[in-house]
Write an enzyme that holds these catalytic residues in place. Structure first.
Site, PDB file in Angstrom:
ATOM      1  CB  SER A 144       2.726   1.663   6.454  1.00 15.22           C
ATOM      2  OG  SER A 144       1.461   1.327   6.915  1.00 15.22           O
TER       3      SER A 144
ATOM      4  CG  ASP B 126       0.351  -4.081   2.790  1.00 15.93           C
ATOM      5  OD1 ASP B 126       0.885  -3.593   1.771  1.00 15.93           O
ATOM      6  OD2 ASP B 126      -0.424  -3.440   3.524  1.00 15.93           O
TER       7      ASP B 126
ATOM      8  CG  HIS C 149      -0.601   0.292   2.492  1.00 17.61           C
ATOM      9  ND1 HIS C 149      -0.257  -0.680   3.419  1.00 17.61           N
ATOM     10  CD2 HIS C 149      -0.429   1.464   3.136  1.00 17.61           C
ATOM     11  CE1 HIS C 149       0.081  -0.113   4.559  1.00 17.61           C
ATOM     12  NE2 HIS C 149      -0.011   1.193   4.418  1.00 17.61           N
TER      13      HIS C 149
HETATM   14  N1  ARG Z   1      -4.675   0.252   8.013  1.00 16.16           N
HETATM   15  C1  ARG Z   1      -3.414   0.357   7.343  1.00 16.16           C
HETATM   16  C2  ARG Z   1      -2.906   1.790   7.443  1.00 16.16           C
HETATM   17  O1  ARG Z   1      -3.420   2.554   8.208  1.00 16.16           O
HETATM   18  C3  ARG Z   1      -3.496  -0.100   5.931  1.00 16.16           C
HETATM   19  C4  ARG Z   1      -4.195   0.823   5.002  1.00 16.16           C
HETATM   20  C5  ARG Z   1      -4.203   0.383   3.565  1.00 16.16           C
HETATM   21  N2  ARG Z   1      -5.156  -0.674   3.342  1.00 16.16           N
HETATM   22  C6  ARG Z   1      -6.493  -0.479   3.129  1.00 16.16           C
HETATM   23  N3  ARG Z   1      -7.266  -1.526   2.994  1.00 16.16           N
HETATM   24  N4  ARG Z   1      -7.049   0.695   3.058  1.00 16.16           N
HETATM   25  O2  ARG Z   1      -2.358   2.430   6.598  1.00 16.16           O
HETATM   26  N1  GLU Z   2      -1.204   1.181   7.819  1.00 15.21           N
HETATM   27  C1  GLU Z   2      -0.567   2.215   8.573  1.00 15.21           C
HETATM   28  C2  GLU Z   2       0.362   3.080   7.723  1.00 15.21           C
HETATM   29  O1  GLU Z   2       0.136   3.244   6.539  1.00 15.21           O
HETATM   30  C3  GLU Z   2       0.128   1.629   9.744  1.00 15.21           C
HETATM   31  C4  GLU Z   2      -0.905   1.184  10.661  1.00 15.21           C
HETATM   32  C5  GLU Z   2      -1.023   2.078  11.855  1.00 15.21           C
HETATM   33  O2  GLU Z   2      -1.655   3.140  11.808  1.00 15.21           O
HETATM   34  O3  GLU Z   2      -0.446   1.631  12.860  1.00 15.21           O
HETATM   35  O4  GLU Z   2       1.272   3.703   8.213  1.00 15.21           O
END
Ligand code: ARG
Ligand code: GLU
Length: 683
Positions: free
Chosen positions: A618, A214, A84
């Site tokens: 991330s 990922d 991502h």
């Molecule tokens: N929760 C993770 C973060 O905050 C992954 C986000 C990307 N994935 C998604 N399904 N939107 O960035």
């Molecule tokens: N998915 C998050 C990012 O893009 C990390 C997850 C979190 O917020 O801890 O940085």
């Protein structure tokens, strides 16, 4: 004396599970954490993590594009980060004929690696407390902002790649310098199919059990002499003297883990009155507004494949915050987090007379600021979502460029970019619901202008089309100039900035109170001999904690790892979130796991640990007790997202892809032997 005694008693009573036990530490603070880290199971020296002399793990960690983290995993500058995080780059090289997002991509030679203009990585080579230097300039009459700039500017700059930055921490009670080198030639090397890299998509986002691969791979290129350089065909792969060791041993429940990365923002020291304002009003309002947008988009995405393509990425990013905030609200309630924070606050406030006074003032200020902050939030949730407002902004900028006789390439390209993924009728319905939701919820007077008039179908239905490539823009220009929505963005922004202007003096006063309050918290911590960590601010940090699951609810337990069997169990043919390419499924079903297994022979996919991480982490490397790479951070569990306010190891977990799953995909699925060869894999 009495205060000190009390503080000591509290510390003893709370032990190491106190609300301040965890945190994100600056590299230069790690040496001071040695005893605690050893107690958690660390086997390496702290100088292996960071040393001002060089040679620490920090030299393999990069700020990826300024928005994510990555790590260098080979002697040839190979960089591992999340799928991502690499998504935009992968997308930019994708077309209908050659869809790298869908099919994945594995460069077979350096020549096939794809440049990404604008993408860079920063290596943070030094961090240092420069509080005294900044304060001495402030004492001479400089503004803090100037003083920080001057201290940064005084650092040695052997060449133009060096970037020195001074940032305030602890609400301006201290200052930290970070010194980094920027490498602007970063090329795409590999990515699994999105079905793997985004497996579970929004349904599984923030969720355990997780089965997402990922990750994506990039490479840093340098000038032939090894120095950072803009893209050039004569650049060469970065030569890395001491590449990370990648371990196939993995970790078991209870083992030490360490995360290195660039968390963006946490609010661990926020006054409880403000935390409550967030949990009771601000976040629920944001959630409610996003809910309206998401349900509007979703119903259209389900029936129209074109809309699906246009809105998928927007949906994912709006849903990401939406789901996280719901988790934070529920998580705080579940663990009575506010009570815990309130007890701490009362204790610390009682420590000094200013403490009590400032806390009482915060309560009053937060009440007084409530309506204006709430109204501001309405604009913050509406302006970026409402594409008609974006159209108005971009079109105004474009028409201005026309009038000035400026170059029109950029403003025209920006308009094309907007139109490509914009469905004006859907956008109109979403905006209408957003505004209605606000009007229904709010007791606050807001926008003077009648925003609803802009959601009339006549307005969105009459937005002029863009000319075909190469055709004249005259008709567009004429129609745009007289379009009723042309002034929408300026109106909204004017109202918003008027509001922010009114707020600003009060917010500035609030912030100066924050500085005093933080000073009390620091003094309290010092009196208890406790080192406390500064809130995240997109600088390089270290977090550490034990691997392992937890019990999210009575009668249920999350295990440390998920496995490939779970990937197959979630498979749903044709589903946009849980489909898998046939070739991938076949490989998994063959169970040809090679050396990449758990001790029970299963292929691990993701794992959990109690590291304090946040957005920006991330792509962060996860290390074992010896500093070998064992995983790649990409998320947190939903039940523990409240860690941005209150971290508790009972419930807060970060989610990582097991490095063995990454290697299995690269090796057994993609057959990218040349990449495996250049890595330093240890047993
Ligand atoms: N929760 C993770 C973060 O905050 C992954 C986000 C990307 N994935 C998604 N399904 N939107 O960035
Ligand atoms: N998915 C998050 C990012 O893009 C990390 C997850 C979190 O917020 O801890 O940085």
């Amino acid at each position: 004396m009495k205060n000190k005694l009390l503080a000591a008693l509290w510390t003893a009573a709370l032990g190491s599970t106190s609300v301040w036990a965890q945190g994100m530490w600056f590299p230069h603070e790690v040496a001071g954490r040695k005893a605690d880290m050893k107690a958690v199971g660390m086997k390496m020296s702290t100088s292996a993590i960071y040393s001002s002399e060089g040679g620490g793990l920090n030299e393999s960690v990069v700020h990826f594009g300024g928005f994510c983290t990555g790590e260098v995993i080979s002697s040839k500058g190979l960089v591992l980060t999340n799928h991502h995080c690499g998504y935009d780059a992968i997308q930019s090289h994708s077309s209908i004929e050659d869809n790298l997002l869908e099919h994945g991509f594995w460069a077979k030679s350096y020549a096939e690696e794809k440049p990404n203009p604008g993408l860079f990585v920063d290596f943070v080579l030094r961090t240092e407390d420069v509080t005294l230097a900044v304060q001495s300039l402030i004492a001479k009459g400089q503004e803090p902002g100037e003083a920080m700039k001057d201290v940064a500017a005084a650092q040695p700059k052997p060449d133009a790649s060096w970037i020195h930055n001074v940032k305030p921490i602890f609400a301006g009670n201290r200052y930290v310098l970070t010194s980094a080198r920027r490498y602007p030639d970063v090329r795409l090397v590999g990515a699994p199919p999105s079905a793997v890299g985004k497996y579970g998509s929004d349904t599984d986002n923030w969720v355990w059990p997780r089965h997402t691969g990922d990750f994506s791979l990039f490479r840093v290129y340098t000038a032939p002499d090894g120095s950072p350089a803009e893209y050039s065909s004569s650049n060469v792969p970065m030569n890395v003297a001491k590449p990370l060791a990648i371990s196939l041993r993995g970790v078991e429940e209870g083992d030490f883990t360490l995360i290195y990365g660039f968390p963006g923002r946490t609010d661990s020291y926020m006054p409880v009155s403000e935390v409550q304002q967030q949990l009771k009003t601000m976040l629920p309002t944001r959630v409610a507004m996003r809910h309206e947008v998401l349900r509007t988009w979703d119903s259209a995405m389900r029936v129209d494949p074109m809309v699906k393509i246009q809105y998928a990425s927007k949906y994912a990013s709006v849903a990401n915050g939406w789901k996280k905030w719901i988790g934070q609200i529920e998580g705080m309630a579940e663990v009575s987090g506010v009570d815990t924070l309130a007890a701490r606050e009362a204790r610390v406030a009682a420590f000094s007379p200013q403490g009590l006074a400032v806390i009482q003032r915060f309560g009053e200020q937060n009440d007084a600021l409530m309506d204006a902050r709430w109204t501001a939030l309405y604009y913050q949730e509406l302006i970026p979502r409402w594409e008609l407002a974006t159209w108005s902004r971009l079109t105004s900028a474009y028409l201005k460029a026309v009038a000035m006789g400026d170059n029109l390439d950029k403003p025209r390209a920006a308009l094309r970019e907007l139109y490509k993924d914009w469905n004006p009728e859907l956008d109109r319905r979403a905006a209408q619901r957003l505004i209605a939701a606000w009007n229904a919820n709010s007791e606050v007077e807001h926008a003077e202008s009648d925003l609803l008039s802009f959601t009339d179908p006549k307005v969105s239905g009459s937005v002029p089309a863009l000319p075909a490539d190469g055709a004249s823009w005259e008709a567009f220009d004429a129609a745009a100039k007289s379009h009723p929505a042309l002034g929408l963005s300026a109106n909204l922004r004017e109202e918003y900035s008027a509001l922010m202007g009114e707020l600003s003096a009060a917010e500035t006063e609030y912030q100066s109170g924050m500085k005093d309050w933080m000073a009390v918290q620091l003094a309290y911590a010092a009196s208890t001999n406790k080192q406390i960590a500064a809130d995240a601010n997109s600088t390089l940090r270290v977090a550490y904690g034990r691997a392992g699951g937890f019990s999210p609810t009575d009668g249920m337990r999350y295990t440390t790892h998920t496995t490939a069997d779970g990937v197959l169990a979630k498979y749903r043919p044709g589903d946009y979130e849980f489909d898998l390419p046939e070739a991938y499924r076949t490989k998994l079903e063959a169970k040809d796991y090679g050396p990449y297994t758990l001790s029970n022979g299963e292929l691990p996919v993701c794992f959990l640990a109690a590291n304090h991480t946040s957005g920006g982490n991330s792509g962060s490397p996860a290390f074992n007790d010896r500093g070998e790479l064992i995983g790649l951070n990409f998320d947190r569990v939903w039940e523990g997202t409240m860690s941005d306010f209150y971290f508790t190891p009972q419930r807060c977990r970060n989610i990582m892809v097991d490095i063995r799953y990454v290697l299995w995909v690269v090796d057994r699925y993609a057959g990218a032997d040349r990449l495996i060869q250049e890595m330093n894999i240890v047993r």
